[in-house]
Design an enzyme around this catalytic site. Structure first.
Site, PDB file in Angstrom:
ATOM      1  N   SER A   1     -24.071 114.685 -39.969  1.00  0.00           N
ATOM      2  CA  SER A   1     -24.025 115.228 -38.617  1.00  0.00           C
ATOM      3  C   SER A   1     -23.669 114.115 -37.649  1.00  0.00           C
ATOM      4  CB  SER A   1     -25.392 115.820 -38.253  1.00  0.00           C
ATOM      5  OG  SER A   1     -25.502 116.062 -36.862  1.00  0.00           O
TER       6      SER A   1
ATOM      7  N   TYR B   1     -34.562 114.883 -37.247  1.00  0.00           N
ATOM      8  CA  TYR B   1     -33.270 115.306 -37.804  1.00  0.00           C
ATOM      9  C   TYR B   1     -32.310 114.122 -37.876  1.00  0.00           C
ATOM     10  CZ  TYR B   1     -28.892 117.945 -38.220  1.00  0.00           C
ATOM     11  OH  TYR B   1     -27.682 118.420 -38.639  1.00  0.00           O
TER      12      TYR B   1
END
Length: 346
Positions: free
Chosen positions: A164, A177
């Site tokens: 990501s 995350y």
């Protein structure tokens, strides 16, 4: 005559660049691809893209009913196989590899896509949350890649690590995350360097937010309604988020080219380079932005995104369409066919 070291280095870099340009694109026709998190969201979009290029796919996910729906949605007959399993259980990972080989006779490409999202103020994120997300987002790809290596070496295969932009630049309210995705990005880089000599090519992709409807599955902490409203809205902004089919196509393109790393989407590319060129300014801007986000609350109770829906998120047509398209709303009676027709009426 002594050749200057700089000239030797420049010559070596040029030779590598020319070798890369001369390397033919990886042909996906009849290749066997194992995709984790394949029953919904980005995994489902990636499966459709691999199938469109002639590959065969094995989808791994935790819920058999979701997998059945996805297989029917993809409508590719025996080119799609499914295996029910949890990526945090090592025995399930080995079983998924074995099933891909049993179903398609080989394993050429591994896609580490399954992921967990946690959102909320750092004060509400516990150490247990950090450990939980690392198991799914970092340790599972490590274990599965190792389990698949004998087959991948045999086929001179490829690995896709779906990281990501949060694995390149840490974003407020996504601390755990980003923590896990930074680890995954580093793992992809390490595997890339060490497995190349064995004929296995590893590609790490770092996409911007992708419109798949996945916020419904996120773990939300803090002021649940406000956190989710912000997260789900940003995830579906047309100029900030990326269409799932476009993201999947660019990711598969990166695999075919054999890229070491690819930023997927303009915002991801811009944020990565802003961080590299002006790290202090980027940090200051992110810290300022954090002041505008919802404050922490007492306790650390988490709720799934779907339990924090409000009027704003329910009425977002872009979000609702993505949720329907990528199996995030729960199972309808009959999955839609890829041409948009209801198979129950054909």
């Amino acid at each position: 005559m002594r050749v200057p070291k700089r000239l030797l280095l420049a010559t070596a870099v040029l030779a590598l660049a020319l070798r890369r340009q001369a390397t033919p694109a990886y042909d996906l026709a009849e290749k066997s691809v194992l995709i984790t998190g394949g029953s919904r969201g980005l995994g489902l979009a990636l499966a459709a893209e691999f199938l469109a290029r002639g590959a065969r796919v094995t989808l791994m996910a935790r819920t058999a009913a979701d997998l059945d729906w996805a297989a029917a949605r993809l409508a590719a007959g025996d080119r799609v196989q499914t295996v029910t399993g949890d990526v945090t259980r090592e025995a399930d990972l080995h079983r998924a590899v074995a099933e891909a080989v049993r179903s398609h006779g080989r394993l050429d490409v591994l896609v580490n896509n399954a992921g967990l999202i946690q959102t909320g103020p750092l004060a509400n994120i516990t150490e247990a949350d950090f450990r939980d997300i690392m198991e799914v987002n970092a340790f599972a790809p490590l274990r599965l890649t190792r389990a698949a290596l004998p087959e991948l070496r045999r086929r001179r295969g490829r690995v896709l690590m779906v990281s990501s932009v949060g694995g390149k630049v840490a974003v407020p309210h996504l601390a755990s995350y980003s923590f896990s995705k930074f680890a995954l990005t580093g793992l992809g880089q390490a595997f890339r360097a060490e497995l190349a000599r064995e004929g296995v090519t590893v590609t790490t992709v770092c996409p911007t937010v992708v419109r798949t409807g996945s916020p419904r599955q996120a773990q939300v902490k803090g002021q649940h309604r406000r956190e989710y409203a912000l997260f789900a809205t940003v995830d579906n902004l047309p100029f900030l988020s990326l269409d799932a089919e476009v993201a999947a196509r660019r990711m598969v393109d990166a695999v075919v080219r054999g890229d070491a790393e690819a930023m997927i989407g303009g915002p991801a590319w811009l944020l990565k380079h802003a961080q590299a060129l002006a790290p202090q300014l980027t940090a200051d801007v992110l810290a300022l932005g954090n002041r505008l986000l919802p404050a922490a609350t007492p306790g650390d109770r988490a709720v799934p995104g779907r339990a924090a829906e409000g009027l704003l998120t329910r009425s977002n047509p872009i979000k609702r369409e993505a949720e329907r398209e990528f199996n995030e709303l729960g199972l309808p009676a009959t999955p839609p066919a890829q041409d948009g027709k209801d198979p129950s009426k054909s």
